[in-house]
Design a protein around this motif. Structure first.
Motif, mmCIF file in Angstrom:
data_model
loop_
_atom_site.group_PDB
_atom_site.id
_atom_site.type_symbol
_atom_site.label_atom_id
_atom_site.label_comp_id
_atom_site.label_asym_id
_atom_site.label_seq_id
_atom_site.Cartn_x
_atom_site.Cartn_y
_atom_site.Cartn_z
ATOM 1 N N LYS A 143 -2.095 -3.083 1.663
ATOM 2 C CA LYS A 143 -2.239 -1.900 2.509
ATOM 3 C C LYS A 143 -3.651 -1.823 3.092
ATOM 4 O O LYS A 143 -3.824 -1.621 4.281
ATOM 5 C CB LYS A 143 -1.919 -0.649 1.698
ATOM 6 C CG LYS A 143 -2.076 0.638 2.468
ATOM 7 C CD LYS A 143 -1.701 1.831 1.596
ATOM 8 C CE LYS A 143 -2.030 3.143 2.275
ATOM 9 N NZ LYS A 143 -1.291 3.316 3.531
ATOM 10 N N CYS A 172 -4.952 0.280 -6.682
ATOM 11 C CA CYS A 172 -5.979 -0.098 -5.727
ATOM 12 C C CYS A 172 -7.088 0.950 -5.774
ATOM 13 O O CYS A 172 -6.815 2.149 -5.670
ATOM 14 C CB CYS A 172 -5.379 -0.165 -4.330
ATOM 15 S SG CYS A 172 -6.605 -0.337 -3.028
ATOM 16 N N CYS A 182 -4.980 -5.812 -2.181
ATOM 17 C CA CYS A 182 -4.162 -4.711 -1.685
ATOM 18 C C CYS A 182 -3.748 -5.020 -0.253
ATOM 19 O O CYS A 182 -4.587 -5.158 0.630
ATOM 20 C CB CYS A 182 -4.929 -3.393 -1.745
ATOM 21 S SG CYS A 182 -3.965 -2.011 -1.118
HETATM 22 ZN ZN ZN Z 1 -5.259 -0.154 -1.187
#
Ligand code: ZN
Length: 58
Positions: free
Chosen positions: A10, A31, A8
């Motif tokens: 992010k 995620c 992920c």
């Molecule tokens: Zn994430």
């Protein structure tokens, strides 16, 4: 079912997901940390995918 590795962008965290091969071909899992799919990419550490990975900033 095989276990695939994802990353992920992010959260900047890798995670694993168990998916059918067909699912792996067409979609990505959410995620587990942020619950989003948009920033998840496949993370195939056991293959020579590092040079062919998409624009991740590396
Ligand atoms: Zn994430």
């Amino acid at each position: 079912m095989p276990v695939y590795e994802y990353f992920c962008r992010k959260c900047e965290k890798p995670f694993t997901a168990t998916m059918h091969v067909a699912e792996h071909e067409t979609e990505v899992p959410e995620c587990p940390t942020c619950g989003r799919k948009e920033e998840v990419e496949r993370w195939m550490s056991s293959f020579t995918a590092k040079t062919s990975r998409k624009s991740t900033g590396y």
